[in-house]
Design a protein around this motif. Sequence first.
Motif, PDB file in Angstrom:
ATOM      1  N   HIS A 173      -0.646  -0.936  -5.381  1.00 46.18           N
ATOM      2  CA  HIS A 173       0.217   0.080  -5.735  1.00 46.18           C
ATOM      3  C   HIS A 173       0.143   1.070  -6.698  1.00 46.18           C
ATOM      4  CE1 HIS A 173       1.435  -2.698  -9.017  1.00 46.18           C
ATOM      5  NE2 HIS A 173       1.569  -3.759  -8.253  1.00 46.18           N
ATOM      6  N   GLN A 220      -4.100  -0.089  -8.760  1.00 46.01           N
ATOM      7  CA  GLN A 220      -4.732   0.538  -7.854  1.00 46.01           C
ATOM      8  C   GLN A 220      -6.124  -0.085  -7.325  1.00 46.01           C
ATOM      9  OE1 GLN A 220      -4.574   4.899  -7.896  1.00 46.01           O
ATOM     10  NE2 GLN A 220      -2.539   4.851  -8.971  1.00 46.01           N
ATOM     11  N   ALA A 249      -2.740  -3.209   1.743  1.00 49.23           N
ATOM     12  CA  ALA A 249      -2.093  -3.291   0.355  1.00 49.23           C
ATOM     13  C   ALA A 249      -0.954  -4.309   0.548  1.00 49.23           C
ATOM     14  CB  ALA A 249      -1.457  -1.877  -0.161  1.00 49.23           C
ATOM     15  N   PRO A 292       3.047  -3.097  -1.674  1.00 50.14           N
ATOM     16  CA  PRO A 292       2.852  -1.792  -1.965  1.00 50.14           C
ATOM     17  C   PRO A 292       3.808  -0.765  -2.776  1.00 50.14           C
ATOM     18  CG  PRO A 292       3.530  -2.176   0.570  1.00 50.14           C
ATOM     19  CD  PRO A 292       3.460  -3.535  -0.076  1.00 50.14           C
ATOM     20  N   TRP A 321       1.960   8.189   0.263  1.00 56.73           N
ATOM     21  CA  TRP A 321       0.609   7.954  -0.632  1.00 56.73           C
ATOM     22  C   TRP A 321      -0.263   6.916  -0.043  1.00 56.73           C
ATOM     23  CZ3 TRP A 321      -0.457   3.915  -3.886  1.00 56.73           C
ATOM     24  CH2 TRP A 321      -1.518   4.143  -4.840  1.00 56.73           C
ATOM     25  N   HIS A 322       0.037   5.953   0.099  1.00 59.67           N
ATOM     26  CA  HIS A 322      -0.779   4.745   0.674  1.00 59.67           C
ATOM     27  C   HIS A 322      -1.710   5.323   1.891  1.00 59.67           C
ATOM     28  CE1 HIS A 322      -0.444   1.372  -2.000  1.00 59.67           C
ATOM     29  NE2 HIS A 322       1.019   1.446  -1.761  1.00 59.67           N
ATOM     30  N   ARG A 347      -5.078   3.631   3.672  1.00 60.97           N
ATOM     31  CA  ARG A 347      -4.753   2.191   3.374  1.00 60.97           C
ATOM     32  C   ARG A 347      -3.788   1.573   4.464  1.00 60.97           C
ATOM     33  NH1 ARG A 347      -5.313   3.908  -1.919  1.00 60.97           N
ATOM     34  NH2 ARG A 347      -3.361   4.366  -2.042  1.00 60.97           N
ATOM     35  N   VAL A 373      -0.625  -0.677   4.992  1.00 57.60           N
ATOM     36  CA  VAL A 373       0.397  -1.263   4.201  1.00 57.60           C
ATOM     37  C   VAL A 373       1.468  -2.191   5.107  1.00 57.60           C
ATOM     38  CG1 VAL A 373       0.492   0.711   2.598  1.00 57.60           C
ATOM     39  CG2 VAL A 373       1.674   0.722   4.699  1.00 57.60           C
TER      40      VAL A 373
END
Length: 278
Positions: free
Chosen positions: A169, A173, A190, A193, A223-224, A229, A231
């Motif tokens: 998160h 990171q 993640a 997250p 953002w992820h 990524r 999530v």
Amino acid sequence: MTTTTTVPTIRLNSGIDMPQLGFGVFQVPDDETAAAVSTALDAGYRSIDTASVYGNERGVGRAIADSGLARDDLFVTSKLWNADQGYDATLRAHDASLDRLGLERLDLYLIHWPSPARDLYLDSWRALEKLYADGRVRAIGVSNFEPAHLERLIGESGIVPAVNQVELHPALQNRAVIAAGERHGIATEAWSPLAQGGVLREAAVVEIADRHGRTPAQVVLRWHLQQGRIVIPKSVTPSRIAENLDVLGFDLTADELGAIDALDRDGRTGPHPDAFEG
């Protein structure tokens, strides 16, 4: 009524596509899991992440059975617990998870933790390789593996993990883990997250959310996603389940992504010491 939402996918190194945004059920009691997963499926989620140690695989299975959705439209992940590591024990644990879920196969099966003190994760991985070779799992991977664990696993086995699921998160990171995954073509997924809500009051996140007319949670999930990524946010609140999925209609700028990147307060490569391991 079930909603259809086009969630972007990540092509795993096994050649299958995994939804980039899924629904996690960590810490959801089994008697609440079926309702939460049903709500998520109705909202449009098609990827569900559970684990044997969560004690709620049966609840996930009930929701899937009641959904009316085709099995091929779903992506189901479960995980091997530490006490079940070892070649034969892993095969038995996999079959027990399938039985609880009421499924004939998993889309992704992960070793939950490396548990290096037991030094059985290589034997467990060989069992996962057999499950994959036999077509009983569509992809295999790991969770909470640090770079050294990944390097050893890859160096002594035949299949590179498809996924490494780690705590990740804005405040943690795990950049070394991400870099190790990128070197080997391993997708990073993640867990936690949103840092269990801990990063949602950060000034940078709040300012970006206000600018886009979005919630802080939506900004962090975006953002992820924009950084490639996978999530798996978790909630049992219907409005938040829907909110967490509604992150596909806006983009963060490079400056906004950088502002969230700057929130990293921990340079460690491993899982957070507060992380659940039973």
